[in-house]
Motif scaffolding. Sequence first.
Motif, PDB file in Angstrom:
ATOM      1  N   LYS A   1       0.149  78.473  92.191  1.00  0.00           N
ATOM      2  CA  LYS A   1       0.200  78.679  90.738  1.00  0.00           C
ATOM      3  C   LYS A   1      -0.071  80.149  90.391  1.00  0.00           C
ATOM      4  CE  LYS A   1       0.583  74.199  90.149  1.00  0.00           C
ATOM      5  NZ  LYS A   1       1.919  73.626  89.863  1.00  0.00           N
ATOM      6  N   PHE A   2       0.464  80.563  89.242  1.00  0.00           N
ATOM      7  CA  PHE A   2       0.216  81.909  88.731  1.00  0.00           C
ATOM      8  C   PHE A   2      -1.116  81.911  87.984  1.00  0.00           C
ATOM      9  CE2 PHE A   2       0.748  84.993  85.145  1.00  0.00           C
ATOM     10  CZ  PHE A   2       0.847  86.153  85.896  1.00  0.00           C
ATOM     11  N   ASN A   3      -2.131  82.531  88.598  1.00  0.00           N
ATOM     12  CA  ASN A   3      -3.472  82.540  88.008  1.00  0.00           C
ATOM     13  C   ASN A   3      -4.146  83.890  88.282  1.00  0.00           C
ATOM     14  OD1 ASN A   3      -6.019  82.035  87.001  1.00  0.00           O
ATOM     15  ND2 ASN A   3      -6.667  80.810  88.760  1.00  0.00           N
TER      16      ASN A   3
ATOM     17  N   LEU B   1       8.331  95.030  92.845  1.00  0.00           N
ATOM     18  CA  LEU B   1       7.043  94.672  92.220  1.00  0.00           C
ATOM     19  C   LEU B   1       7.214  94.516  90.711  1.00  0.00           C
ATOM     20  CD1 LEU B   1       3.974  94.302  92.013  1.00  0.00           C
ATOM     21  CD2 LEU B   1       3.730  96.798  92.186  1.00  0.00           C
ATOM     22  N   LEU B   2       7.911  95.451  90.080  1.00  0.00           N
ATOM     23  CA  LEU B   2       8.144  95.383  88.634  1.00  0.00           C
ATOM     24  C   LEU B   2       9.036  94.197  88.269  1.00  0.00           C
ATOM     25  CD1 LEU B   2       8.546  99.177  87.915  1.00  0.00           C
ATOM     26  CD2 LEU B   2       6.917  97.672  86.771  1.00  0.00           C
ATOM     27  N   THR B   3      10.026  93.934  89.106  1.00  0.00           N
ATOM     28  CA  THR B   3      10.958  92.826  88.847  1.00  0.00           C
ATOM     29  C   THR B   3      10.228  91.494  88.837  1.00  0.00           C
ATOM     30  OG1 THR B   3      12.866  94.000  89.781  1.00  0.00           O
ATOM     31  CG2 THR B   3      12.974  91.594  89.749  1.00  0.00           C
ATOM     32  N   TRP B   4       9.452  91.218  89.884  1.00  0.00           N
ATOM     33  CA  TRP B   4       8.787  89.914  89.980  1.00  0.00           C
ATOM     34  C   TRP B   4       7.666  89.766  88.948  1.00  0.00           C
ATOM     35  CZ3 TRP B   4      11.792  86.689  91.953  1.00  0.00           C
ATOM     36  CH2 TRP B   4      12.580  86.974  93.063  1.00  0.00           C
ATOM     37  N   THR B   5       6.995  90.870  88.622  1.00  0.00           N
ATOM     38  CA  THR B   5       5.952  90.802  87.590  1.00  0.00           C
ATOM     39  C   THR B   5       6.575  90.502  86.230  1.00  0.00           C
ATOM     40  OG1 THR B   5       4.647  92.419  88.839  1.00  0.00           O
ATOM     41  CG2 THR B   5       3.995  92.022  86.553  1.00  0.00           C
TER      42      THR B   5
ATOM     43  N   LEU C   1       1.750  90.445  93.486  1.00  0.00           N
ATOM     44  CA  LEU C   1       1.860  90.855  94.897  1.00  0.00           C
ATOM     45  C   LEU C   1       1.522  89.711  95.839  1.00  0.00           C
ATOM     46  CD1 LEU C   1       0.223  94.394  94.653  1.00  0.00           C
ATOM     47  CD2 LEU C   1       2.566  93.929  95.405  1.00  0.00           C
ATOM     48  N   ARG C   2       0.604  88.851  95.438  1.00  0.00           N
ATOM     49  CA  ARG C   2       0.252  87.689  96.268  1.00  0.00           C
ATOM     50  C   ARG C   2       1.417  86.709  96.357  1.00  0.00           C
ATOM     51  NH1 ARG C   2      -1.618  82.469  95.989  1.00  0.00           N
ATOM     52  NH2 ARG C   2      -1.474  82.375  93.719  1.00  0.00           N
ATOM     53  N   LEU C   3       2.014  86.420  95.204  1.00  0.00           N
ATOM     54  CA  LEU C   3       3.073  85.401  95.157  1.00  0.00           C
ATOM     55  C   LEU C   3       4.440  85.941  95.584  1.00  0.00           C
ATOM     56  CD1 LEU C   3       2.116  83.748  91.751  1.00  0.00           C
ATOM     57  CD2 LEU C   3       1.857  82.709  94.015  1.00  0.00           C
ATOM     58  N   TYR C   4       4.701  87.212  95.258  1.00  0.00           N
ATOM     59  CA  TYR C   4       6.020  87.794  95.523  1.00  0.00           C
ATOM     60  C   TYR C   4       5.879  89.191  96.131  1.00  0.00           C
ATOM     61  CZ  TYR C   4       7.683  84.046  92.478  1.00  0.00           C
ATOM     62  OH  TYR C   4       7.952  82.813  91.924  1.00  0.00           O
ATOM     63  N   GLY C   5       5.095  89.292  97.200  1.00  0.00           N
ATOM     64  CA  GLY C   5       4.910  90.585  97.865  1.00  0.00           C
ATOM     65  C   GLY C   5       6.238  91.142  98.350  1.00  0.00           C
ATOM     66  N   PRO C   6       6.510  92.449  98.122  1.00  0.00           N
ATOM     67  CA  PRO C   6       7.795  93.037  98.534  1.00  0.00           C
ATOM     68  C   PRO C   6       8.087  92.874 100.023  1.00  0.00           C
ATOM     69  CG  PRO C   6       6.602  94.539  97.101  1.00  0.00           C
ATOM     70  CD  PRO C   6       5.656  93.420  97.424  1.00  0.00           C
ATOM     71  N   VAL C   7       7.034  92.953 100.855  1.00  0.00           N
ATOM     72  CA  VAL C   7       7.207  92.807 102.308  1.00  0.00           C
ATOM     73  C   VAL C   7       6.640  91.464 102.739  1.00  0.00           C
ATOM     74  CG1 VAL C   7       6.674  93.791 104.564  1.00  0.00           C
ATOM     75  CG2 VAL C   7       7.035  95.305 102.606  1.00  0.00           C
ATOM     76  N   SER C   8       7.453  90.683 103.454  1.00  0.00           N
ATOM     77  CA  SER C   8       7.075  89.299 103.757  1.00  0.00           C
ATOM     78  C   SER C   8       6.413  89.110 105.123  1.00  0.00           C
ATOM     79  CB  SER C   8       8.309  88.396 103.665  1.00  0.00           C
ATOM     80  OG  SER C   8       8.872  88.467 102.374  1.00  0.00           O
TER      81      SER C   8
ATOM     82  N   ASN D   1       6.474  78.699  92.445  1.00  0.00           N
ATOM     83  CA  ASN D   1       6.167  79.909  93.221  1.00  0.00           C
ATOM     84  C   ASN D   1       6.089  79.626  94.716  1.00  0.00           C
ATOM     85  OD1 ASN D   1       5.786  81.605  90.861  1.00  0.00           O
ATOM     86  ND2 ASN D   1       3.917  80.422  90.496  1.00  0.00           N
ATOM     87  N   ASP D   2       6.461  78.414  95.095  1.00  0.00           N
ATOM     88  CA  ASP D   2       6.464  78.041  96.514  1.00  0.00           C
ATOM     89  C   ASP D   2       7.787  78.501  97.119  1.00  0.00           C
ATOM     90  OD1 ASP D   2       5.799  76.965  98.942  1.00  0.00           O
ATOM     91  OD2 ASP D   2       6.338  74.906  98.397  1.00  0.00           O
ATOM     92  N   ILE D   3       7.883  79.800  97.389  1.00  0.00           N
ATOM     93  CA  ILE D   3       9.166  80.401  97.768  1.00  0.00           C
ATOM     94  C   ILE D   3       9.372  80.517  99.276  1.00  0.00           C
ATOM     95  CG2 ILE D   3       9.260  81.701  95.614  1.00  0.00           C
ATOM     96  CD1 ILE D   3       8.435  84.201  97.282  1.00  0.00           C
ATOM     97  N   PHE D   4       8.308  80.349 100.061  1.00  0.00           N
ATOM     98  CA  PHE D   4       8.409  80.540 101.512  1.00  0.00           C
ATOM     99  C   PHE D   4       9.482  79.656 102.155  1.00  0.00           C
ATOM    100  CE2 PHE D   4       7.062  80.224 105.962  1.00  0.00           C
ATOM    101  CZ  PHE D   4       6.855  81.562 106.273  1.00  0.00           C
ATOM    102  N   PRO D   5       9.580  78.354 101.773  1.00  0.00           N
ATOM    103  CA  PRO D   5      10.615  77.508 102.378  1.00  0.00           C
ATOM    104  C   PRO D   5      12.038  77.975 102.089  1.00  0.00           C
ATOM    105  CG  PRO D   5       8.928  76.155 101.345  1.00  0.00           C
ATOM    106  CD  PRO D   5       8.678  77.562 100.909  1.00  0.00           C
ATOM    107  N   ARG D   6      12.220  78.754 101.007  1.00  0.00           N
ATOM    108  CA  ARG D   6      13.569  79.254 100.730  1.00  0.00           C
ATOM    109  C   ARG D   6      13.819  80.601 101.400  1.00  0.00           C
ATOM    110  NH1 ARG D   6      17.256  82.240  97.901  1.00  0.00           N
ATOM    111  NH2 ARG D   6      19.052  81.001  97.178  1.00  0.00           N
ATOM    112  N   THR D   7      12.852  81.495 101.344  1.00  0.00           N
ATOM    113  CA  THR D   7      13.046  82.830 101.920  1.00  0.00           C
ATOM    114  C   THR D   7      13.021  82.800 103.449  1.00  0.00           C
ATOM    115  OG1 THR D   7      10.682  83.246 101.608  1.00  0.00           O
ATOM    116  CG2 THR D   7      12.167  84.109  99.945  1.00  0.00           C
ATOM    117  N   PHE D   8      12.177  81.937 104.024  1.00  0.00           N
ATOM    118  CA  PHE D   8      12.088  81.817 105.482  1.00  0.00           C
ATOM    119  C   PHE D   8      12.128  80.341 105.879  1.00  0.00           C
ATOM    120  CE2 PHE D   8       9.969  85.873 104.570  1.00  0.00           C
ATOM    121  CZ  PHE D   8      10.740  86.707 105.363  1.00  0.00           C
TER     122      PHE D   8
END
Length: 503
Positions: free
Chosen positions: A421-423, A329-333, A380-387, A78-85
């Motif tokens: 982590k997803f918690n 939101l539905l997609t990432w959940t 929403l915390r891990l994959y918020g639609p707006v970055s 879930n460490d996506i920041f280095p890829r998205t930005f």
Amino acid sequence: MELITLMNPILALLVLLFVVPKMYNALIILVWQPFVLTRRFKKQGISGPKYRFLYGNIDEINKIKRESHVSVLDPNSNDIFPRTFPHYQQWMTLYGETFLYWNGTEPMLCISDLELVKQILSNKSGLFVKSKIRPELFKLVGMKGLVFVEGVDWVRHRRILNPAFSIDRLKIMTKVMVECTLRILEEWSDVKREQKMEMNREFRRLTADIIATAAFGSSYNEGIEVFRTQEELKKCCVRCLTNVYIPGTRYLPTPSNIRIWKLDRKMKNSVKKVVDSRLASKQDYGDDLLGIMLKSCESEKKETKLSIEEIIDECKTFFFGGYETNSNLLTWTTMLLSLHQDWQEKLRDEIFQECGKDKTPDSDTFSKLKLMNMVFLESLRLYGPVSYFSRDATKDLTLGHLKILMKMHSDKAVWGSDADKFNPLRFENGVSRAAKHPNALLAFSMGPRACIGQNFAMIEAKVVLTMILQRFRLSLSGEYKHAPVDHLTLTPQYGLPVMLQPL
């Protein structure tokens, strides 16, 4: 001949008087301002990548992002920041959490300190306003919609629109959400054994139908031209953001501009059809979002009145916001629950307990789904639609844009050692106690300009997920590539193929 000889020096003088100030202003913007601002921030301990003439850091950003978008992450990461930005990640490593970079000639000050973010987003005195954006983005969501209006106009729009998202209205809209979801589930009824489904595409179709029906009294088929046109405009906007913006170029008949103009006209006409249809068919206009806006047209008081032009722009805003962010939101959940089967089973048990296996859920059901609420908050915390959020400081015009990065959503100093982590259980005692800072979750922003439709979004997501989990077990397809990408909102670059298994 004498007249021509006399006019030549006059023309030369006029040209000189016109050209010299323009050249002077250009030198200030292109050379002097970057030099002065860079030195000024360095004295305060803030640095960043070097300014390049005219282009700033745009070429560097495009190069880093192209390299990053080739990569595919481990689905469990879930460490996506280095890829998205990747450019922000690189600069934060080099220059610290706060740094200055250049979007062309525009200075951008990036921050992720929560206390400073709270002060900026909560400010009510007008010190920080929405940042100026590329003209192309106005075509997408409307310049006179709630997202971009400021000051007394924003207060007027918000006052008029608030009743459309009241608790009573949301209860009525819940029934519409259920009906729209039932329609798409009927299409899935042919699934008799495990079958692959492209869920991101299905969610986009469903959320488009819900916002069209619940807010505008139309349907997906009637609003389909709006959605298709917005999709095309979004692609144009994403491409434009990778180029340096030169004032005035939006008026040039370039292939890109001609395409944007055509799409803008097409979308305005499509939205106007929806508005005109309501004006012609309903004397009292109804009490959904469109009806409330149209009733305001008849008000004699300016502070409770919207013009038709403003209504069309608000329609653009809510059409886009209502399906784009909610479908993500539905997609990432769904992706997270497909990975974490234990949590999928927990939610299903909760649904069966509170709603039953066959009963259609209603508005009273969703307040009881505590675990589901925690899962959506964690998503929403891990994959918020707006970055990120952008603001301009009005009192210091040389400061430039303030860009608030959502990197704080995965900051271990804020969320603990399991931040990546997803918690969902971290939200067991509520949002304000989930992290070390009470305002650490900013998925819907905060302060006076927090998202007006956040309750609508959460109820819609609960309706859809509840009804899917009543019928299907979800697991990731082997074809899934974990590649989140920022295209104005956070989307899966290669879609979300999921295996649906009927219960």
